[in-house]
Design a protein around this motif. Structure first.
Motif, mmCIF file in Angstrom:
data_model
loop_
_atom_site.group_PDB
_atom_site.id
_atom_site.type_symbol
_atom_site.label_atom_id
_atom_site.label_comp_id
_atom_site.label_asym_id
_atom_site.label_seq_id
_atom_site.Cartn_x
_atom_site.Cartn_y
_atom_site.Cartn_z
ATOM 1 N N ASN A 162 0.857 -1.184 0.000
ATOM 2 C CA ASN A 162 0.000 0.000 0.000
ATOM 3 C C ASN A 162 0.892 1.233 0.000
ATOM 4 N N PHE A 163 0.826 1.988 -1.078
ATOM 5 C CA PHE A 163 1.650 3.193 -1.171
ATOM 6 C C PHE A 163 1.103 4.086 -2.280
ATOM 7 N N THR A 164 1.637 5.294 -2.333
ATOM 8 C CA THR A 164 1.273 6.262 -3.371
ATOM 9 C C THR A 164 2.535 6.659 -4.116
ATOM 10 N N ALA A 165 2.543 6.461 -5.417
ATOM 11 C CA ALA A 165 3.661 6.906 -6.255
ATOM 12 C C ALA A 165 3.297 8.267 -6.837
ATOM 13 N N ILE A 166 4.252 9.184 -6.813
ATOM 14 C CA ILE A 166 4.011 10.530 -7.341
ATOM 15 C C ILE A 166 5.118 10.932 -8.298
ATOM 16 N N ASP A 167 4.777 11.876 -9.160
ATOM 17 C CA ASP A 167 5.767 12.535 -10.008
ATOM 18 C C ASP A 167 5.247 13.924 -10.323
ATOM 19 N N PHE A 168 6.164 14.882 -10.335
ATOM 20 C CA PHE A 168 5.819 16.251 -10.701
ATOM 21 C C PHE A 168 6.696 16.711 -11.842
ATOM 22 N N GLU A 169 6.099 17.448 -12.753
ATOM 23 C CA GLU A 169 6.852 18.201 -13.757
ATOM 24 C C GLU A 169 6.800 19.658 -13.313
ATOM 25 N N THR A 170 7.891 20.374 -13.531
ATOM 26 C CA THR A 170 7.948 21.775 -13.113
ATOM 27 C C THR A 170 8.146 22.697 -14.310
ATOM 28 N N ALA A 171 7.680 23.929 -14.142
ATOM 29 C CA ALA A 171 7.707 24.909 -15.219
ATOM 30 C C ALA A 171 9.053 25.604 -15.349
ATOM 31 N N HIS A 172 9.786 25.665 -14.252
ATOM 32 C CA HIS A 172 11.110 26.294 -14.248
ATOM 33 C C HIS A 172 11.891 25.783 -13.054
ATOM 34 N N TRP B 148 12.254 27.843 -20.999
ATOM 35 C CA TRP B 148 12.321 27.044 -22.225
ATOM 36 C C TRP B 148 12.981 25.681 -22.003
ATOM 37 N N GLY B 149 13.939 25.622 -21.075
ATOM 38 C CA GLY B 149 14.619 24.354 -20.813
ATOM 39 C C GLY B 149 13.675 23.298 -20.259
ATOM 40 N N ASN B 150 12.779 23.709 -19.371
ATOM 41 C CA ASN B 150 11.798 22.774 -18.825
ATOM 42 C C ASN B 150 10.790 22.374 -19.894
ATOM 43 N N VAL B 151 10.365 23.329 -20.700
ATOM 44 C CA VAL B 151 9.424 23.034 -21.790
ATOM 45 C C VAL B 151 10.038 22.010 -22.734
ATOM 46 N N ARG B 152 11.317 22.152 -23.016
ATOM 47 C CA ARG B 152 11.995 21.211 -23.902
ATOM 48 C C ARG B 152 11.959 19.788 -23.343
ATOM 49 N N VAL B 153 12.003 19.657 -22.035
ATOM 50 C CA VAL B 153 11.994 18.336 -21.399
ATOM 51 C C VAL B 153 10.612 17.694 -21.459
ATOM 52 N N HIS B 154 9.572 18.426 -21.017
ATOM 53 C CA HIS B 154 8.249 17.811 -20.890
ATOM 54 C C HIS B 154 7.221 18.266 -21.915
ATOM 55 N N GLY B 155 7.480 19.347 -22.628
ATOM 56 C CA GLY B 155 6.566 19.801 -23.674
ATOM 57 C C GLY B 155 5.359 20.575 -23.195
ATOM 58 N N LYS C 36 6.133 6.854 -21.059
ATOM 59 C CA LYS C 36 6.179 8.088 -21.847
ATOM 60 C C LYS C 36 6.884 9.079 -20.927
ATOM 61 N N HIS C 37 8.213 9.077 -21.019
ATOM 62 C CA HIS C 37 9.037 9.797 -20.053
ATOM 63 C C HIS C 37 8.707 11.283 -20.021
ATOM 64 N N HIS C 38 8.629 11.809 -18.803
ATOM 65 C CA HIS C 38 8.317 13.205 -18.498
ATOM 66 C C HIS C 38 6.847 13.546 -18.680
ATOM 67 N N ASP C 39 6.003 12.525 -18.796
ATOM 68 C CA ASP C 39 4.573 12.697 -18.549
ATOM 69 C C ASP C 39 4.402 12.251 -17.104
#
Length: 165
Positions: free
Chosen positions: A8-18, A54-61, A140-143
């Motif tokens: 029982n656990f929660t997996a998380i991931d965040f994408e950041t804007a900068h 722009w660097g973060n946008v390049r990573v995750h779109g 689908k990396h970085h989603d």
């Protein structure tokens, strides 16, 4: 068979804007109970000032156009909170994701709930993309949801391996 409490656990991931930890622009959350996915969250959120580097946008779109009408983190926290508070939270590079969560809650002047965390990067000592390939996990990396799902699968693999020892 896995002991129920460990599955029982929660997996998380965040994408950041900068570069700021409080600039979450996408949330991925996967809740595992008794070794099974029971809930997921995939949510775009508008970071403060809807500012992107722009660097973060390049990573995750993800761009400011994607989040122009999205809710802010404090507007969706109630959806995540039950899966975080007093839970085991697992992330790949947990130092980053846990810091993002804490800094974002602090930014919105919201309390940080108690939780424990584990890091699949520390467990496997390899990057998520390589591990997904090695264990044949779709990615689908970085989603954020895809990354959280891969992290959940890695942690389940780890628990299964530990249970066999």
């Amino acid at each position: 068979m896995l002991p129920d409490s460990k599955a029982n656990f929660t997996a998380i991931d965040f994408e950041t804007a900068h570069g700021a930890y409080n600039s979450i622009c996408q949330i991925g959350l996967v809740r595992i109970e008794n070794g099974v996915v029971v809930h997921t969250i995939s949510q775009l959120v508008q970071p403060p000032d809807n500012y992107y580097h722009w660097g973060n946008v390049r990573v995750h779109g993800i761009t400011k156009k994607h989040t122009a009408n999205a809710p802010t983190f404090n507007q969706v926290w109630h959806l995540m909170e039950p899966y975080i508070t007093n839970q085991l939270v697992v992330a790949h590079n947990a130092k980053f994701d846990v810091t993002c969560l804490k800094k974002t809650l602090s930014f919105y002047e919201m309390p940080v709930p108690p939780f424990n965390h584990a890091c699949t990067y520390k467990i496997f000592n390899s990057n998520l993309k390589s591990l997904a390939e090695r264990f044949n996990i779709p990615l689908k990396h970085h989603d954020a949801l895809s990354d959280a799902m891969a992290c959940a699968q890695l942690y389940l693999n780890y628990l299964n391996t530990k249970a066999l020892v």
